[in-house]
Design a protein around this motif. Structure first.
Motif, PDB file in Angstrom:
ATOM      1  N   UNK A   8     -10.221   5.795  -9.331  1.00  0.00           N
ATOM      2  CA  UNK A   8     -10.033   4.351  -9.456  1.00  0.00           C
ATOM      3  C   UNK A   8      -8.578   3.936  -9.278  1.00  0.00           C
ATOM      4  N   UNK A   9      -7.647   4.727  -9.793  1.00  0.00           N
ATOM      5  CA  UNK A   9      -6.241   4.345  -9.714  1.00  0.00           C
ATOM      6  C   UNK A   9      -5.704   4.349  -8.284  1.00  0.00           C
ATOM      7  N   UNK A  10      -5.928   5.393  -7.463  1.00  0.00           N
ATOM      8  CA  UNK A  10      -5.490   5.295  -6.063  1.00  0.00           C
ATOM      9  C   UNK A  10      -6.169   4.158  -5.306  1.00  0.00           C
ATOM     10  N   UNK A  11      -7.411   3.867  -5.640  1.00  0.00           N
ATOM     11  CA  UNK A  11      -8.091   2.761  -4.978  1.00  0.00           C
ATOM     12  C   UNK A  11      -7.465   1.429  -5.360  1.00  0.00           C
ATOM     13  N   UNK A  12      -7.056   1.285  -6.632  1.00  0.00           N
ATOM     14  CA  UNK A  12      -6.361   0.058  -7.046  1.00  0.00           C
ATOM     15  C   UNK A  12      -5.045  -0.110  -6.303  1.00  0.00           C
ATOM     16  N   UNK A  13      -4.323   0.991  -6.075  1.00  0.00           N
ATOM     17  CA  UNK A  13      -3.073   0.915  -5.308  1.00  0.00           C
ATOM     18  C   UNK A  13      -3.336   0.497  -3.868  1.00  0.00           C
ATOM     19  N   UNK A  14      -4.440   0.967  -3.285  1.00  0.00           N
ATOM     20  CA  UNK A  14      -4.796   0.558  -1.930  1.00  0.00           C
ATOM     21  C   UNK A  14      -5.111  -0.929  -1.863  1.00  0.00           C
ATOM     22  N   UNK A  15      -5.827  -1.436  -2.854  1.00  0.00           N
ATOM     23  CA  UNK A  15      -6.133  -2.870  -2.886  1.00  0.00           C
ATOM     24  C   UNK A  15      -4.865  -3.695  -3.033  1.00  0.00           C
ATOM     25  N   UNK A  16      -3.904  -3.206  -3.786  1.00  0.00           N
ATOM     26  CA  UNK A  16      -2.651  -3.943  -3.946  1.00  0.00           C
ATOM     27  C   UNK A  16      -1.882  -4.016  -2.620  1.00  0.00           C
ATOM     28  N   UNK A  17      -1.856  -2.929  -1.875  1.00  0.00           N
ATOM     29  CA  UNK A  17      -1.164  -2.959  -0.589  1.00  0.00           C
ATOM     30  C   UNK A  17      -1.842  -3.909   0.387  1.00  0.00           C
ATOM     31  N   UNK A  18      -3.164  -3.993   0.319  1.00  0.00           N
ATOM     32  CA  UNK A  18      -3.865  -4.950   1.165  1.00  0.00           C
ATOM     33  C   UNK A  18      -3.502  -6.388   0.801  1.00  0.00           C
ATOM     34  N   UNK A  19      -3.442  -6.654  -0.499  1.00  0.00           N
ATOM     35  CA  UNK A  19      -3.207  -8.030  -0.941  1.00  0.00           C
ATOM     36  C   UNK A  19      -1.771  -8.467  -0.682  1.00  0.00           C
ATOM     37  N   UNK A  20      -0.810  -7.590  -1.000  1.00  0.00           N
ATOM     38  CA  UNK A  20       0.598  -7.947  -0.859  1.00  0.00           C
ATOM     39  C   UNK A  20       1.064  -7.785   0.576  1.00  0.00           C
ATOM     40  N   UNK A  21       0.449  -6.854   1.295  1.00  0.00           N
ATOM     41  CA  UNK A  21       0.884  -6.587   2.650  1.00  0.00           C
ATOM     42  C   UNK A  21       2.097  -5.700   2.728  1.00  0.00           C
ATOM     43  N   UNK A  22       2.299  -4.877   1.693  1.00  0.00           N
ATOM     44  CA  UNK A  22       3.454  -3.985   1.673  1.00  0.00           C
ATOM     45  C   UNK A  22       3.200  -2.788   2.565  1.00  0.00           C
ATOM     46  N   UNK A  23       4.273  -2.112   2.912  1.00  0.00           N
ATOM     47  CA  UNK A  23       4.160  -0.939   3.751  1.00  0.00           C
ATOM     48  C   UNK A  23       3.535   0.224   3.006  1.00  0.00           C
ATOM     49  N   UNK A  24       3.071   1.183   3.762  1.00  0.00           N
ATOM     50  CA  UNK A  24       2.438   2.363   3.180  1.00  0.00           C
ATOM     51  C   UNK A  24       3.489   3.252   2.534  1.00  0.00           C
TER      52      UNK A  24
END
Length: 325
Positions: A175-191
């Motif tokens: 769940x935690x890595x998936x939450x980080x992926x959702x945050x990058x999608x929302x903010x649009x930050x780099x990988x």
């Protein structure tokens, strides 16, 4: 007169082209550095190089089958190691412990994939609130489940039971890595950097593996006990066993009815009624009385040898009175 030979012509050098040269192909000996997108398969490949997948699956099936057989036999007061189970017996019993966890895992994976696609469509349509809610929910659920699972591993259970706390470790780690992926999608930050992504996926693989190992192990023990209880419940509908022997076996203390028949040595002079066959492993029979119960029942381990014969009667059929054959 011979004419003189002409002087040799000089070769003209090719003119340099003004066109840019094509980029040289990368050397096979120097692969390009891994990107974030390749961190997951790279982590899987690293773990696969440490442990061979086939060997790992076989070892896990053997262990889960051993737990299944141990708790099945321990319900009848018998140590499973005395029955001489083979590797094939353990592997066959592990299937009983794998069916439900595998079905649940595949079903949950399909649900998560469908929900993630729905979130991705919502993100493209401008629905940032759905990503924000999903990110917060995944973060909270992941942290709570990870704490529950870590507490169970160290021996401090926060919730009753054993399968659910162990499974919480695996779900929380995902769940935690998936939450980080959702945050990058929302903010649009780099990988993140490739090294950091690789470390995250390796740690996730380890935690998920430990959680699933403990959960399926505890479930295998439960299934083994449950199968033993179901066997006792269905004793009346199982075939009855009539045991004949050339010598007395002194089985009357278990509830079996002994009949001594006159005859010469070498014939089946002893007959025992009122028995049920639970299983046979190798050269050993495991029998219990028809009226067996956990409170006062005893199990019989009988070696398969010359001078011993088992006759069976179908459930519900009239068993002949004690007699000699």
């Amino acid at each position: 007169m011979d004419r003189p030979l002409p002087p040799p012509r000089r070769r003209r050098r090719p003119r340099r082209s003004n066109w840019p040269r094509p980029p040289s192909a990368p050397s096979e000996l120097e692969p390009p550095p891994p990107t974030t997108g390749s961190a997951l398969p790279l982590a899987a490949r690293l773990i696969g190089e440490v442990v061979a997948p086939t060997t790992l699956v076989t070892a896990l099936m053997f262990y889960f089958g051993w737990l299944h057989a141990y708790w099945f036999c321990i319900y009848f007061g018998v140590n499973s190691t005395s029955l001489g189970f083979t590797t094939q017996d353990y592997l066959m019993r592990s299937v009983d412990a794998f069916v439900v966890p595998l079905t649940v895992a595949v079903g949950l994976s399909l649900i998560v994939i469908a929900a993630d696609r729905r979130l991705l469509q919502s993100d493209r349509a401008g629905g940032q609130w759905s990503l924000r809610v999903a990110e917060g929910l995944a973060t909270v659920v992941g942290l709570v489940l990870l704490v529950i699972g870590m507490a169970y591993v160290v021996g401090a259970s926060l919730i009753p039971g054993d399968v659910i706390p162990a499974l919480s470790l695996a779900i929380g780690a995902l769940s935690l890595p998936y939450a980080a992926t959702l945050r990058r999608r929302r903010v649009g930050s780099g990988a993140p950097a490739a090294t950091a992504a690789l470390a995250v996926w390796v740690a996730t693989f380890v935690l998920v593996g430990v959680g699933l190992f403990l959960a399926i192990g505890d479930y295998s023990a439960r299934v083994g006990t449950g199968r033993a209880q179901a066997t006792v419940t269905k004793l009346a509908g199982s075939p009855s066993v009539i045991l004949f022997s050339t010598r007395g076996l002194a089985l009357t203390y278990t509830g079996a009815q002994e009949t001594v028949c006159p005859g010469i040595e070498g014939t089946y002079r002893y007959r025992y009624d009122g028995l049920k066959l639970i299983l046979q492993s190798g050269n050993t029979y495991m029998l219990i009385p028809e009226r067996w119960s956990p409170a006062n029942g005893q199990a019989i381990l009988l070696p398969r040898q010359d001078g011993v014969r088992l006759d069976y009667s179908a459930p519900g059929s009239a068993v002949p009175p004690p007699a000699c054959h």
